[in-house]
Write a protein that holds these residues in place. Structure first.
Motif, short mmCIF file in Angstrom:
data_model
loop_
_atom_site.label_atom_id
_atom_site.label_comp_id
_atom_site.label_asym_id
_atom_site.label_seq_id
_atom_site.Cartn_x
_atom_site.Cartn_y
_atom_site.Cartn_z
N GLY A 1 -22.49 13.47 2.16
CA GLY A 1 -22.61 12.15 2.80
C GLY A 1 -21.28 11.41 2.81
N LEU A 2 -20.57 11.46 1.70
CA LEU A 2 -19.25 10.81 1.63
C LEU A 2 -18.32 11.41 2.69
CD1 LEU A 2 -18.71 10.79 -2.25
CD2 LEU A 2 -19.19 8.79 -0.84
N GLY B 1 -16.04 10.15 6.29
CA GLY B 1 -14.59 10.26 6.38
C GLY B 1 -13.85 10.28 5.07
N LEU B 2 -14.59 10.21 3.94
CA LEU B 2 -13.91 10.29 2.65
C LEU B 2 -13.65 11.76 2.28
CD1 LEU B 2 -15.71 7.54 0.52
CD2 LEU B 2 -13.59 7.37 1.81
N VAL C 1 -24.49 13.99 -2.09
CA VAL C 1 -23.65 12.78 -2.01
C VAL C 1 -22.26 13.15 -1.51
CG1 VAL C 1 -22.43 11.09 -3.45
CG2 VAL C 1 -24.91 11.37 -3.67
N ALA D 1 -14.98 1.65 -8.93
CA ALA D 1 -16.42 1.91 -9.11
C ALA D 1 -17.05 2.51 -7.86
CB ALA D 1 -17.12 0.62 -9.49
N ASP D 2 -16.51 2.17 -6.70
CA ASP D 2 -17.10 2.66 -5.45
C ASP D 2 -16.75 4.11 -5.15
OD1 ASP D 2 -18.35 0.32 -4.97
OD2 ASP D 2 -17.00 -0.37 -3.38
N ARG D 3 -15.71 4.62 -5.82
CA ARG D 3 -15.26 5.98 -5.49
C ARG D 3 -15.30 6.94 -6.67
NH1 ARG D 3 -10.13 6.23 -4.10
NH2 ARG D 3 -9.60 4.06 -4.50
N LEU E 1 -18.18 8.22 -8.92
CA LEU E 1 -19.64 8.12 -8.92
C LEU E 1 -20.22 9.17 -9.85
CD1 LEU E 1 -19.68 7.98 -5.04
CD2 LEU E 1 -20.17 6.02 -6.52
N ASN E 2 -20.95 8.72 -10.84
CA ASN E 2 -21.65 9.66 -11.72
C ASN E 2 -23.14 9.55 -11.41
OD1 ASN E 2 -22.66 11.28 -13.70
ND2 ASN E 2 -22.22 9.85 -15.38
N VAL E 3 -23.70 10.61 -10.83
CA VAL E 3 -25.10 10.55 -10.40
C VAL E 3 -26.07 10.96 -11.51
CG1 VAL E 3 -24.50 10.94 -7.98
CG2 VAL E 3 -25.13 12.90 -9.42
#
Lengths: 291, 225
Positions: free
Chosen positions: A58-59, A63-64, A55, A39-41, A43-45
């Motif tokens: 930002g991710l 570092g993602l 987003v 759920a944390d990775r 992401l449906n905005v």
């Protein structure tokens, strides 16, 4: 190709805690199970494409390795300034994966078409642009892109060639001749092979127009005649080829989707014909141009 | 050190044109953030567990540069050549050139989306300590991209995000009903404070709670007054 993307992205999210997926409703149902698990990775905005790229930026700043995905027209055209500023200007990358291409959604009309996506991204420095011509090319390209942090665009289409080529990041000769080099990008290979049957030309294929394989181009363009056939806006790679061959006499024919808004629906095959990219019209364009 | 100590640094950036600290709408809020709230350290710029401060309202960054200089993030002599050919400090900040600057900004409406993504990225990596602060202007809320971020952060209860809106009533068409209500309707906790009252600003920032993002609307003098 879309299914290959869904399968590969799902596997990457499972295998690599650095990979994150940002969606704006498009394809969200296909990633439902991945979203339950991660759920944390995943992401449906919602239908918010500016936010999707913000987003992703930002991710990446934390570092993602974000993958953002939608129709090309919403992902690139609509969110162009976010791509320019939230990714490129921040000095971070992402993998943008589009569907819809130039006119896959022909029956939906011009609002769902993006013949200009590659040219828009070509205004920005450092992007690797993959335009696979076969579903089998998608997984290796996406997997390789997930392993680094640079900006990558993966442009998926429902138009496909008969064969997947594993070694087509550079120009891969598919047919040999003497009078001209015909470069086919992505799904243009199938119509180009049909259009050039019996013609004395070299046909070379690539699924990676950026960075364009200029070394291979110089080796293959010995005749000085280069025809470029791209599945997006005509002439998108013309400047690269002109620059690469600036020190020698050459002729360049750039074929691709025209700038016209046809205000028409129909099938992708109809649009290919209207833009001169079906085998018959391609042959009509090529034959009088050949020396 | 107090906010008054920032004044000579501001003067180096802007000359005598603007000399009173009150001429800078963001100054007191920035001071409170850097002096009392943010867990950031110029010696550990890349600490993954640092708080993130994102200046979304990137125009008029003199107060930001002066506070960063006062807090040891950049050499004071950088302040003498604002927007010069060799200067890392321009009229909009560049994160690749200025230590401690988390995002490059200037075009309005980008910081909150980047802030939401930053908060999500930290959470996905199990970093639950850092907060993400995003400073916006009231006129900046005209940009629709902010409302994409406000709605999504509220709907998902992204409680590591704090937005700070400097309200100097510069939005051309205003925000009937007040700025705080625009956030509250999407589930944010919201507080409106005097943007010149340091204790009130700090108290407003510390009201962030669990389960919802938080906004502090810091009211300052009307622009041009």
């Amino acid at each position: 190709m879309r299914q290959a993307f869904i399968d590969t992205a799902t596997a990457l999210i499972d295998a690599d805690p650095r990979t994150a997926l940002v969606l704006a409703d498009i394809s969200a149902a296909a990633f439902e199970r991945a979203a339950l698990k991660h759920a944390d990775r995943v992401l449906n905005v919602g239908i918010r494409e500016q936010l999707m790229i913000g987003v992703a930026g930002g991710l990446a700043l934390t570092g993602l390795r974000p993958i953002a995905h939608s129709y090309a027209t919403f992902l690139v055209d609509r969110a162009y300034e976010q791509i320019k500023l939230d990714l490129a200007h921040q000095g971070v990358g992402a993998i943008l994966v589009s569907v819809g291409a130039s006119y896959d959604g022909s029956s939906e009309g011009y609002t769902h078409m993006s013949p200009m996506d590659v040219q828009l991204l070509d205004t920005l420095p450092g992007w690797t642009i993959h335009v696979p011509g076969h579903p089998g090319e998608v997984a290796p390209l996406l997997t390789a892109a997930a392993a680094h942090d640079d900006p990558v665009y993966l442009r998926l289409s429902t138009q496909t060639n008969d064969i997947a080529y594993a070694d087509a990041s550079s120009l891969r000769p598919v047919r040999h001749g003497t009078k001209a080099l015909v470069v086919a990008v992505g799904p243009m290979l199938a119509p180009v092979l049909e259009a050039t049957k019996g013609l004395d030309v070299t046909v070379a294929y690539t699924h990676t127009p950026r960075p364009f394989d200029t070394t291979g181009l110089r080796e293959l363009a010995t005749s000085g005649n280069v025809a470029l056939v791209e599945p997006y806006l005509a002439g998108t790679s013309a400047h690269v080829i002109s620059e690469a061959l600036a020190d020698r006499p050459h002729r360049l024919l750039s074929l691709g989707v025209t700038r016209r808004d046809l205000h028409a629906y129909g099938t992708p095959a109809d649009h290919a014909r209207w833009h001169g990219l079906d085998p018959a019209t391609l042959r009509t364009s090529l034959t009088p141009w050949l020396p | 050190m107090t906010v008054m100590d920032v004044e000579p640094l501001l003067r180096r950036l802007t000359g005598d044109e603007k000399h009173a600290p009150s001429a800078f709408s963001t100054l007191d809020v920035l001071w409170v953030l850097y002096d009392r709230v943010l867990r950031v350290d110029p010696r550990r710029l890349d600490d993954p567990d640092r708080d993130r401060f994102l200046l979304s309202k990137g125009h008029g960054p003199a107060a930001y540069y002066a506070v960063l200089a006062a807090k040891g993030f950049l050499p004071h002599d950088w302040l003498d050549d604002l927007a010069g050919a060799d200067s890392p400090l321009g009229h909009h900040p560049d994160r690749l050139r200025v230590p401690g600057v988390e995002i490059s900004s200037g075009s309005l409406g980008h910081g909150l989306g980047l802030g939401v993504g930053t908060a999500l990225g930290l959470r996905a990596q199990g970093r639950l300590e850092p907060r993400v602060y995003v400073l916006l202007g009231d006129a900046e809320l005209d940009e629709g991209s902010n409302h994409e971020a406000i709605a999504y952060a509220g709907a998902t209860g992204l409680d590591s995000v704090t937005a700070v809106v400097i309200d100097n009533r510069s939005a051309s068409h205003g925000w009937p009903g007040g700025i705080a209500s625009r956030f509250a309707v999407h589930g944010w906790t919201a507080v409106t404070v005097d943007g010149r009252d340091h204790d009130a600003v700090e108290a407003g920032l510390r009201q962030a709670g669990e389960g919802a993002p938080h906004v502090v609307v810091a009211v300052v003098e009307t622009k041009g007054s």
